[in-house]
Design a protein around this motif. Structure first.
Motif, PDB file in Angstrom:
ATOM      1  N   ILE B   7       0.861  -0.781   0.329  1.00 52.08           N
ATOM      2  CA  ILE B   7      -0.010   0.215   0.108  1.00 52.08           C
ATOM      3  C   ILE B   7       0.762   1.293   0.544  1.00 52.08           C
ATOM      4  O   ILE B   7       0.995   2.596  -0.381  1.00 52.08           O
ATOM      5  CB  ILE B   7      -0.757   0.060   1.452  1.00 52.08           C
ATOM      6  CG1 ILE B   7      -2.053  -1.399   0.582  1.00 52.08           C
ATOM      7  CG2 ILE B   7      -1.620   1.474   1.064  1.00 52.08           C
ATOM      8  CD1 ILE B   7      -2.912  -1.349   2.582  1.00 52.08           C
ATOM      9  N   LEU B   8       1.897   1.101   1.017  1.00 53.99           N
ATOM     10  CA  LEU B   8       2.737   2.039   0.659  1.00 53.99           C
ATOM     11  C   LEU B   8       3.216   2.681  -0.326  1.00 53.99           C
ATOM     12  O   LEU B   8       3.787   4.065  -1.108  1.00 53.99           O
ATOM     13  CB  LEU B   8       3.972   2.440   2.270  1.00 53.99           C
ATOM     14  CG  LEU B   8       3.190   2.376   3.478  1.00 53.99           C
ATOM     15  CD1 LEU B   8       4.783   2.620   4.435  1.00 53.99           C
ATOM     16  CD2 LEU B   8       3.016   3.892   3.566  1.00 53.99           C
ATOM     17  N   ALA B   9       3.388   2.120  -1.638  1.00 56.47           N
ATOM     18  CA  ALA B   9       4.496   2.229  -2.426  1.00 56.47           C
ATOM     19  C   ALA B   9       4.084   2.192  -3.342  1.00 56.47           C
ATOM     20  O   ALA B   9       3.746   2.790  -3.899  1.00 56.47           O
ATOM     21  CB  ALA B   9       4.649   0.524  -2.496  1.00 56.47           C
ATOM     22  N   PRO B 119       7.818   4.636 -16.501  1.00 52.95           N
ATOM     23  CA  PRO B 119       9.272   3.667 -15.571  1.00 52.95           C
ATOM     24  C   PRO B 119       9.349   4.903 -14.139  1.00 52.95           C
ATOM     25  O   PRO B 119       8.488   5.572 -14.257  1.00 52.95           O
ATOM     26  CB  PRO B 119      10.808   4.195 -16.591  1.00 52.95           C
ATOM     27  CG  PRO B 119      10.526   5.422 -16.954  1.00 52.95           C
ATOM     28  CD  PRO B 119       8.704   5.527 -18.087  1.00 52.95           C
ATOM     29  N   LYS B 120       9.469   4.228 -13.646  1.00 51.29           N
ATOM     30  CA  LYS B 120       9.398   4.388 -12.000  1.00 51.29           C
ATOM     31  C   LYS B 120      11.052   5.175 -11.536  1.00 51.29           C
ATOM     32  O   LYS B 120      11.443   4.488 -11.694  1.00 51.29           O
ATOM     33  CB  LYS B 120       9.168   3.754 -10.480  1.00 51.29           C
ATOM     34  CG  LYS B 120       8.183   2.743 -11.212  1.00 51.29           C
ATOM     35  CD  LYS B 120       7.233   3.139 -10.230  1.00 51.29           C
ATOM     36  CE  LYS B 120       5.021   2.488 -10.261  1.00 51.29           C
ATOM     37  NZ  LYS B 120       4.606   3.244 -10.037  1.00 51.29           N
ATOM     38  N   LEU B 121      11.637   6.328 -11.092  1.00 49.93           N
ATOM     39  CA  LEU B 121      12.899   6.521 -10.757  1.00 49.93           C
ATOM     40  C   LEU B 121      12.256   6.723  -9.888  1.00 49.93           C
ATOM     41  O   LEU B 121      11.949   7.440  -8.473  1.00 49.93           O
ATOM     42  CB  LEU B 121      12.667   8.058 -10.736  1.00 49.93           C
ATOM     43  CG  LEU B 121      11.616   8.804 -12.575  1.00 49.93           C
ATOM     44  CD1 LEU B 121      11.840  10.587 -12.784  1.00 49.93           C
ATOM     45  CD2 LEU B 121      12.766   8.025 -13.650  1.00 49.93           C
ATOM     46  N   SER B 127      14.643   5.548  -1.236  1.00 51.37           N
ATOM     47  CA  SER B 127      14.103   4.087  -1.675  1.00 51.37           C
ATOM     48  C   SER B 127      14.720   2.795  -0.764  1.00 51.37           C
ATOM     49  O   SER B 127      14.056   1.602  -1.438  1.00 51.37           O
ATOM     50  CB  SER B 127      14.013   4.548  -3.167  1.00 51.37           C
ATOM     51  OG  SER B 127      15.717   4.100  -3.156  1.00 51.37           O
ATOM     52  N   GLU B 128      15.909   2.835  -0.504  1.00 57.04           N
ATOM     53  CA  GLU B 128      16.929   1.021  -0.064  1.00 57.04           C
ATOM     54  C   GLU B 128      16.232   1.481   1.276  1.00 57.04           C
ATOM     55  O   GLU B 128      16.289   0.727   1.998  1.00 57.04           O
ATOM     56  CB  GLU B 128      17.688   1.675  -0.013  1.00 57.04           C
ATOM     57  CG  GLU B 128      18.522   1.053  -1.972  1.00 57.04           C
ATOM     58  CD  GLU B 128      19.861   1.383  -1.870  1.00 57.04           C
ATOM     59  OE1 GLU B 128      20.080   2.085  -1.542  1.00 57.04           O
ATOM     60  OE2 GLU B 128      19.706   2.374  -3.465  1.00 57.04           O
ATOM     61  N   GLY B 133      10.239   2.454   1.486  1.00 54.79           N
ATOM     62  CA  GLY B 133      11.196   2.768   0.509  1.00 54.79           C
ATOM     63  C   GLY B 133      10.091   2.309  -0.418  1.00 54.79           C
ATOM     64  O   GLY B 133      10.674   3.690  -0.943  1.00 54.79           O
ATOM     65  N   GLY B 134       9.604   2.085  -0.837  1.00 50.43           N
ATOM     66  CA  GLY B 134       8.768   2.296  -2.199  1.00 50.43           C
ATOM     67  C   GLY B 134       7.586   3.271  -2.099  1.00 50.43           C
ATOM     68  O   GLY B 134       7.799   3.922  -3.257  1.00 50.43           O
ATOM     69  N   LEU B 135       8.177   4.632  -0.745  1.00 50.76           N
ATOM     70  CA  LEU B 135       7.472   5.197  -0.676  1.00 50.76           C
ATOM     71  C   LEU B 135       7.816   6.243  -2.511  1.00 50.76           C
ATOM     72  O   LEU B 135       7.215   7.359  -2.347  1.00 50.76           O
ATOM     73  CB  LEU B 135       6.816   6.522   0.047  1.00 50.76           C
ATOM     74  CG  LEU B 135       5.651   6.340   0.539  1.00 50.76           C
ATOM     75  CD1 LEU B 135       6.554   7.040   2.101  1.00 50.76           C
ATOM     76  CD2 LEU B 135       5.137   6.538   0.492  1.00 50.76           C
ATOM     77  N   PHE B 136       9.254   6.117  -1.730  1.00 53.41           N
ATOM     78  CA  PHE B 136      10.620   7.167  -2.882  1.00 53.41           C
ATOM     79  C   PHE B 136      10.604   6.187  -4.184  1.00 53.41           C
ATOM     80  O   PHE B 136      11.704   6.686  -4.693  1.00 53.41           O
ATOM     81  CB  PHE B 136      11.740   7.254  -2.073  1.00 53.41           C
ATOM     82  CG  PHE B 136      11.334   7.707  -0.687  1.00 53.41           C
ATOM     83  CD1 PHE B 136      10.833   9.240  -0.937  1.00 53.41           C
ATOM     84  CD2 PHE B 136      11.267   7.027   0.282  1.00 53.41           C
ATOM     85  CE1 PHE B 136      10.714   9.857   0.799  1.00 53.41           C
ATOM     86  CE2 PHE B 136      10.933   7.830   1.460  1.00 53.41           C
ATOM     87  CZ  PHE B 136      10.138   8.649   1.750  1.00 53.41           C
ATOM     88  N   VAL B 137      10.223   5.400  -4.277  1.00 59.99           N
ATOM     89  CA  VAL B 137      10.045   5.004  -6.076  1.00 59.99           C
ATOM     90  C   VAL B 137       8.802   5.350  -6.586  1.00 59.99           C
ATOM     91  O   VAL B 137       7.882   4.387  -6.880  1.00 59.99           O
ATOM     92  CB  VAL B 137      10.511   3.438  -5.857  1.00 59.99           C
ATOM     93  CG1 VAL B 137      10.886   2.831  -7.788  1.00 59.99           C
ATOM     94  CG2 VAL B 137      11.532   3.362  -5.126  1.00 59.99           C
TER      95      VAL B 137
END
Lengths: 366, 303
Positions: B7-9, B119-121, B127-128, B133-137
């Motif tokens: 969900i976060l990602a 594409p995802k940046l 992101s790690e 982390g998924g929030l930042f991809v």
């Protein structure tokens, strides 16, 4: 530097009294405008305009078989729009008639689904009544949210319509699915006594059309002659004045929504107990939204609504015809409905305003 | 990936159509105009972007065409409500029906076709991080939308332009008296709202899902209008609300993935049910709505 301004510009000027002539001609002009606009669109799409006009505007009247289908479509639109117009006049914008219609269909279907063997003349009237109650219950959720929680009735009633559509899907894919229905999302076929009797022999027009007409007369009496109807209208026109006079707003909202939900639920019940003969997904086919346009196009007046419901039904049947004979996509009906309402809103401005060409002063910018 | 990470990602991407449309509606409402046609404007934007991308025009051009197309349709709303002082509720409904009809008409031959998304940046380091982390991809549009939220918030709060828009919504007579053209400001606000709804639809059709189907907007436009109320007309709260709805719309998928035995129709109606409940909770506090509400919202302006 001087900038060119036109010597005069068109300006809307408020009339001292509303123009009855404009009020009567507005829907006619709007209809003409919408037809011209949409024909232009069809020509751009490469369709034969003559074939479209013939299929949409003439074919519905050419045989009793097709005109009776117009009456069949007009019934639910008429019922729902009469209910909605009462609310709209009181400035209660119930746009969730679609959901109330679906709940009416579901409630009415409960009898033949649970008691498929039952017989007796009481079944179809009981279904219509139960459907109307179902619609009113669904509308009462909106009324509660509006009156007690102060939430916007437009958004709540619309959201409830989306929920109702999911509820219908759930029933038809799950507990109410016909076990012998080859996995189609539909209920069992209703028994004979669950069907509303035919009104005109040889057609599908049934007694519910008569009920819609009788309730239209009732709506006229209610809005034009009764004190409660008068209070509702005052509340819509001048809420402050109505408040000082002791007319309660919350009461008007409850009444408006319950009437709207009752009428829409009745229409939903008549649809499953009439032309469909079972609960199907296609019961949610946008009558509730189209009825909003019917209500406005009829000037929110019970008599006007009878006429506009017939016009909208012709557009539906004509659209179906044009789909077959002029290969017009069915979405064209929605485009027509939207542009018709917009054209009406423009035309109806001339009831309260007249256009005046006002001279503009020559201005210069520094 | 567990349900929370999932969900976060996906939350920000799912929130983006809500956010973009709600920001556009916010500006229109700040200027005193209630535009209920968002659902139709989004549908039109979605189909226009899809057609452009499907024929190889690329995502950038797709978004531009969607924005321009929906802005054009919203100008029709401006024409009827400002030019002819029509009831904004009725005119908004008409634009909504018209937009949905046009989108179905244009999209008929594209039904159920798909295109490639974006594409995802990934932001380095962030992101790690575990769990969040998924929030930042995210794709580029999400990043731009976040920047737009901050920019719009600053413009409305701190610039003269923002002040003019708010003045026109709050007290149009006074704004007119000191020389601002109420009608011009409202036209621009409506066009901005239309363009944002177009972007929102484009995101749904060529980035988020990315496919075209009639009715694919599925009430997102209406939820966006509700978001403006939830957010009590404030950008930050609208952003939080959009995130909530992003998360709620993912919950259905997460629940199915974990094999939870709940009817899928209940999960599909979750966003609508949450809208109804939150709308009730927020609206019940009348002071809150009064505090930030727009005084002349929905009323036609007459000199």
């Amino acid at each position: 530097m001087s900038v060119w301004f036109p010597a005069s510009v068109p300006t809307l000027v408020r009339r001292e009294r509303a123009s009855l002539a404009a009020a009567l001609s507005a829907p006619v002009i709007a209809l003409g405008g919408a037809i011209a606009l949409n024909l232009g669109l069809y020509i751009l799409m490469g369709r034969d305009p003559v074939a479209v006009v013939y299929a949409m505007l003439f074919e519905p009247f050419l045989s009793w078989a097709s005109f009776s289908e117009v009456l069949l479509k007009a019934g639910p639109l008429l019922l729902i729009a009469q209910g909605l117009a009462i609310g709209f006049r009181a400035k209660v914008f119930n746009i969730g008639a679609e959901g109330q219609f679906i709940l009416g269909a579901i409630f009415a279907s409960a009898i033949p689904v649970w008691f498929p063997q039952a017989t007796g003349q009481w079944i179809w009237p009981a279904m219509l009544l139960l459907g109307a109650i179902g619609g009113a219950i669904w509308a009462s959720l909106t009324a509660f949210w509006r009156v007690r929680l102060n939430a916007n009735e437009i958004l709540v009633s619309l959201m409830l319509s989306l929920v109702a559509a999911q509820l219908l899907n759930y029933l038809l894919l799950g507990p109410w699915k016909d076990p012998n229905g080859f996995n189609f999302p539909q209920s069992v076929m209703f028994q004979y006594d669950a069907m509303v009797p035919t009104l005109i022999a040889g057609t599908r027009v049934n007694v519910s059309f008569l009920i819609a007409l009788v309730l239209s007369v009732a709506a006229w009496v209610f809005m034009q002659k009764s004190f409660i109807g008068y209070k509702l209208q005052v509340g819509g026109l001048a809420p402050r004045a109505a408040g000082y006079a002791g007319f309660k707003e919350g009461w008007a909202i409850w009444l408006s929504l319950l009437i709207g939900g009752f009428a829409a639920g009745l229409a939903g019940a008549a649809e499953v107990a009439g032309p469909l003969g079972q609960l199907q997904r296609s019961v949610a086919s946008g009558y509730g939204y189209a009825a909003i346009i019917v209500a406005y196009l009829g000037g929110l007046h019970p008599i006007g609504i009878v006429v506009s419901a017939l016009v909208m039904a012709v557009i539906y049947i004509g659209g179906d015809n044009a789909m077959v004979s002029a290969s017009l996509p069915i979405a064209a009906v929605r485009v027509f409905q939207g542009s018709l309402l917009l054209a009406y809103l423009i035309a109806v401005a001339f009831v309260r305003y007249r256009l005046e060409w006002r001279r503009t002063a020559q201005r210069s910018l520094p | 990936m567990n349900a929370i990470e999932f969900i976060l990602a996906g939350m920000l991407a799912a929130a983006t159509p809500f956010l973009l449309a709600a920001l556009g509606e916010l500006v229109a409402e700040r200027a005193g105009v209630l535009n209920l046609g968002v659902e139709g404007l989004m549908a039109l934007g979605a189909v226009l972007a899809f057609i452009v991308v499907y024929h190889g025009g690329g995502h950038f051009l797709g978004f531009i065409v969607a924005g321009l197309g929906s802005a054009a349709l919203s100008l029709l709303f401006a024409f009827v409500t400002l030019g002819f002082r029509a009831n904004q509720v009725a005119a908004g409904l008409a634009i909504g029906i018209l937009g949905q009809g046009l989108s179905a008409l244009f999209g008929k031959t594209y039904e159920s076709l798909t295109v490639k998304g974006l594409p995802k940046l990934a932001l380095p380091t962030l992101s790690e991080l575990p769990v969040i982390g998924g929030l930042f991809v995210q794709d580029i549009v999400v990043w731009i939308s976040l920047a737009a939220t901050l920019a719009l918030s600053a413009i409305l709060a701190y610039t003269k332009l923002g002040l003019i828009v708010r003045a026109v919504g709050e007290n149009p007579k006074a704004a007119h008296a000191i020389g601002y053209s109420v009608i011009s400001v409202r036209i621009l606000a409506i066009a901005f709202g239309g363009a944002m709804a177009g972007f929102a639809g484009a995101y749904a059709a060529v980035v988020y899902t990315p496919l075209w189907a009639d009715g694919m907007i599925a009430g997102r436009g209406w939820i966006a209008i509700a978001l403006v109320v939830f957010g009590t007309w404030l950008t930050g709260r609208i952003f939080l609300g959009a995130c909530l709805f992003g998360a709620v719309s993912l919950m259905g998928l997460a629940a199915q993935a974990t094999g939870l035995d709940v009817p899928s129709q209940l999960l599909s109606s979750l966003p609508y049910l949450v809208t109804i409940i939150v709308l009730g909770i927020i609206s019940a506090d009348r002071r809150l709505l009064k505090l930030n509400g727009v005084a002349s919202l929905g009323e036609p302006f007459e000199r």
